[in-house]
Design a protein around this motif. Structure first.
Motif, PDB file in Angstrom:
ATOM      1  N   MET A   7      -8.293  19.360  91.222  1.00  0.00           N
ATOM      2  CA  MET A   7      -8.045  20.670  90.607  1.00  0.00           C
ATOM      3  C   MET A   7      -9.309  21.265  89.977  1.00  0.00           C
ATOM      4  O   MET A   7      -9.632  22.421  90.157  1.00  0.00           O
ATOM      5  CB  MET A   7      -6.997  20.535  89.482  1.00  0.00           C
ATOM      6  N   LEU A   8     -10.007  20.419  89.232  1.00  0.00           N
ATOM      7  CA  LEU A   8     -11.061  20.987  88.371  1.00  0.00           C
ATOM      8  C   LEU A   8     -12.261  21.509  89.163  1.00  0.00           C
ATOM      9  O   LEU A   8     -12.990  22.373  88.675  1.00  0.00           O
ATOM     10  CB  LEU A   8     -11.504  19.947  87.336  1.00  0.00           C
ATOM     11  N   ASP A   9     -12.442  20.985  90.391  1.00  0.00           N
ATOM     12  CA  ASP A   9     -13.590  21.476  91.157  1.00  0.00           C
ATOM     13  C   ASP A   9     -13.359  22.885  91.704  1.00  0.00           C
ATOM     14  O   ASP A   9     -14.220  23.464  92.336  1.00  0.00           O
ATOM     15  CB  ASP A   9     -13.990  20.491  92.259  1.00  0.00           C
ATOM     16  N   ARG A  10     -12.181  23.443  91.460  1.00  0.00           N
ATOM     17  CA  ARG A  10     -11.952  24.840  91.840  1.00  0.00           C
ATOM     18  C   ARG A  10     -12.629  25.805  90.867  1.00  0.00           C
ATOM     19  O   ARG A  10     -12.721  26.986  91.123  1.00  0.00           O
ATOM     20  CB  ARG A  10     -10.457  25.157  91.802  1.00  0.00           C
ATOM     21  N   LEU A  11     -13.007  25.312  89.728  1.00  0.00           N
ATOM     22  CA  LEU A  11     -13.575  26.201  88.709  1.00  0.00           C
ATOM     23  C   LEU A  11     -14.962  26.676  89.124  1.00  0.00           C
ATOM     24  O   LEU A  11     -15.828  25.871  89.455  1.00  0.00           O
ATOM     25  CB  LEU A  11     -13.660  25.475  87.355  1.00  0.00           C
ATOM     26  N   GLU A  12     -15.149  27.987  89.094  1.00  0.00           N
ATOM     27  CA  GLU A  12     -16.450  28.578  89.418  1.00  0.00           C
ATOM     28  C   GLU A  12     -17.384  28.388  88.228  1.00  0.00           C
ATOM     29  O   GLU A  12     -16.954  28.561  87.086  1.00  0.00           O
ATOM     30  CB  GLU A  12     -16.291  30.088  89.651  1.00  0.00           C
ATOM     31  N   PRO A  13     -18.660  28.080  88.481  1.00  0.00           N
ATOM     32  CA  PRO A  13     -19.586  27.991  87.334  1.00  0.00           C
ATOM     33  C   PRO A  13     -19.696  29.341  86.621  1.00  0.00           C
ATOM     34  O   PRO A  13     -19.659  30.383  87.269  1.00  0.00           O
ATOM     35  CB  PRO A  13     -20.920  27.619  87.976  1.00  0.00           C
ATOM     36  N   GLN A  14     -19.777  29.291  85.322  1.00  0.00           N
ATOM     37  CA  GLN A  14     -19.921  30.514  84.527  1.00  0.00           C
ATOM     38  C   GLN A  14     -21.352  30.599  84.012  1.00  0.00           C
ATOM     39  O   GLN A  14     -21.950  29.578  83.652  1.00  0.00           O
ATOM     40  CB  GLN A  14     -18.981  30.471  83.319  1.00  0.00           C
ATOM     41  N   ALA A  15     -21.885  31.817  83.947  1.00  0.00           N
ATOM     42  CA  ALA A  15     -23.214  31.994  83.356  1.00  0.00           C
ATOM     43  C   ALA A  15     -23.120  31.624  81.884  1.00  0.00           C
ATOM     44  O   ALA A  15     -22.120  31.931  81.235  1.00  0.00           O
ATOM     45  CB  ALA A  15     -23.647  33.442  83.504  1.00  0.00           C
TER      46      ALA A  15
END
Ligand code: LMR
Length: 393
Positions: free
Chosen positions: A1-9
């Motif tokens: 699940m968690l690897d769906r998170l897009e990196p945030q600036a």
């Protein structure tokens, strides 16, 4: 699940702190994040706070829980400084402690939403975290221009926003020392804003994060007191992070002004429930230190003197920059003398801001916001010369 998170600036302002720390140049200048600095470039713990903390160490006999409202004596001790002595208003105001001014703004926006507010008018530019909080809570932002090109506040824009507000709209205003522009409403403009808010029935949320850093504690409270004397209901977010120098201790307070005293309890119970779900209870230490200062005449006098020193120094820096107006003709430095608090926005391009950082070791926010307290007798001439150089063409 968690690897769906897009990196945030990373937060741009916080990233700047890191970038500055990593710069090895000895003569680098930090005009980034909003912390006060002395003429030596230090951000010391206030003397009054040091003494209060010592007393806490010596006398505090428990760290047991206080509850979501935090230290009520801290919250009440601040009230006369913010709201003055008008009994009719004060009888309708109650507050609670929050983690910093950010916690107070978050609580204000979430409570407003719970009461049916769907959209909040906000002068732009504003503190970047305002928009982030509104977005995160899920309230729509309706922007209007905060300042005019000449460096004064745009009264027509705020009055227009109020006049065109819907029933489910609120407005977020900076009480003093506007972040990022330093451009405050004059007392006459506050009079007009208070009248407009009353005429159109718009709920004000006032963020007071820099009281005392403009013209004085009393003078800086004009706007909040004037609005609260006029409207039936209001929400106020307060920060002690700057005017008590408690930044990392996260010391804030949130106040509600109800239409009638018997409504306060129900309103506060909602704020309590929101606080409980967000942070459960605020951190105690900084609020306890502020309470200790404000309950002691000698420590209060020491605190007031320290705030005055800060204000006087920043005024000096502003006047020095304003006097250099003709050396940097494209920037309207003269306007800085009329503006207040830690911040000013310089009309620099992204390239000029990068050039200042890369060629001169001068760090400021990407918006062109400078923290005037980062300047002192030892670096102001160099700063002005660098501005003149990057704006020459
Ligand atoms: C600022 O605007 O620099 C300060 O309010 C610090 C912060 O949290 O952004």
């Amino acid at each position: 699940m968690l690897d769906r998170l897009e990196p945030q600036a990373p937060d741009a302002l916080l990233a700047l702190i890191k970038m500055y720390a990593q710069d090895p140049r000895e003569d680098k200048i930090d005009l980034g994040v909003g912390v006060y600095r002395t003429n030596d470039g230090a951000t010391p713990v206030f003397r009054a706070i040091k003494q209060a903390e010592q007393r806490l160490v010596d006398t505090q006999d428990s760290k047991s829980y206080l509850g979501p409202e935090g230290d009520k004596q801290f919250v009440d001790a601040l009230k006369p400084y913010i709201f003055g002595s008008d009994k009719g208003t004060n009888d309708r105001i109650e507050g609670m402690q929050t983690p910093g001014g950010t916690g107070a703004v978050r609580l204000a926006v979430a409570l407003a939403q719970q009461a049916g507010i769907e959209r909040i008018h906000m002068g732009v530019p504003s503190w970047p975290n305002h928009a982030q909080i509104l977005g995160d809570v899920g309230v729509e932002t309706a922007p209007f221009d905060h300042a005019s090109k000449d460096g004064s506040a745009d009264l027509a824009a705020v009055l227009d926003a109020i006049a065109n507000a819907r029933e489910t709209d609120a407005i977020l205003l900076h009480g003093c020392c506007h972040n990022p522009t330093g451009v405050d409403y004059t007392n006459e403009q506050w009079d007009a804003i208070a009248q407009a808010l009353t005429d159109h029935g718009v709920l004000p949320i006032i963020d007071v994060a820099y009281q005392g850093l403009g013209h004085g504690l009393e003078e800086d409270a004009y706007g909040v007191r004037r609005v609260l004397a006029s409207v039936p209901e209001a929400l106020v977010a307060y920060s002690c992070d700057k005017n008590f120098g408690l930044y990392r201790d996260r010391v804030g307070a949130f106040y509600i002004m109800a239409a009638k005293p018997d409504q306060i309890e129900a309103i506060l119970s909602n704020a309590n429930a929101l606080a409980r779900a967000n942070w459960s209870m605020p951190p105690d230490h900084g609020g306890a230190a502020v309470r200790t200062v404000l309950h002691d005449d000698e420590l209060t006098a020491a605190w007031l003197a320290e705030v005055e020193d800060m204000r006087t120094r920043m005024r000096k820096v502003r006047n020095r920059l304003a006097a250099a107006d003709s050396e940097v003709p494209s920037l309207n430095l003269a306007a800085l003398a009329e503006q207040n608090g830690l911040f000013a926005v310089l009309a620099l391009s992204k390239d000029q801001i990068a050039q200042l950082r890369e060629d001169h070791g001068i760090y400021m926010a990407g918006s062109g916001r400078i923290n005037v307290a980062g300047l002192h007798e030892g670096n102001t001439d160099r700063f002005i010369a660098a501005l003149a150089e990057v704006t020459r063409d």
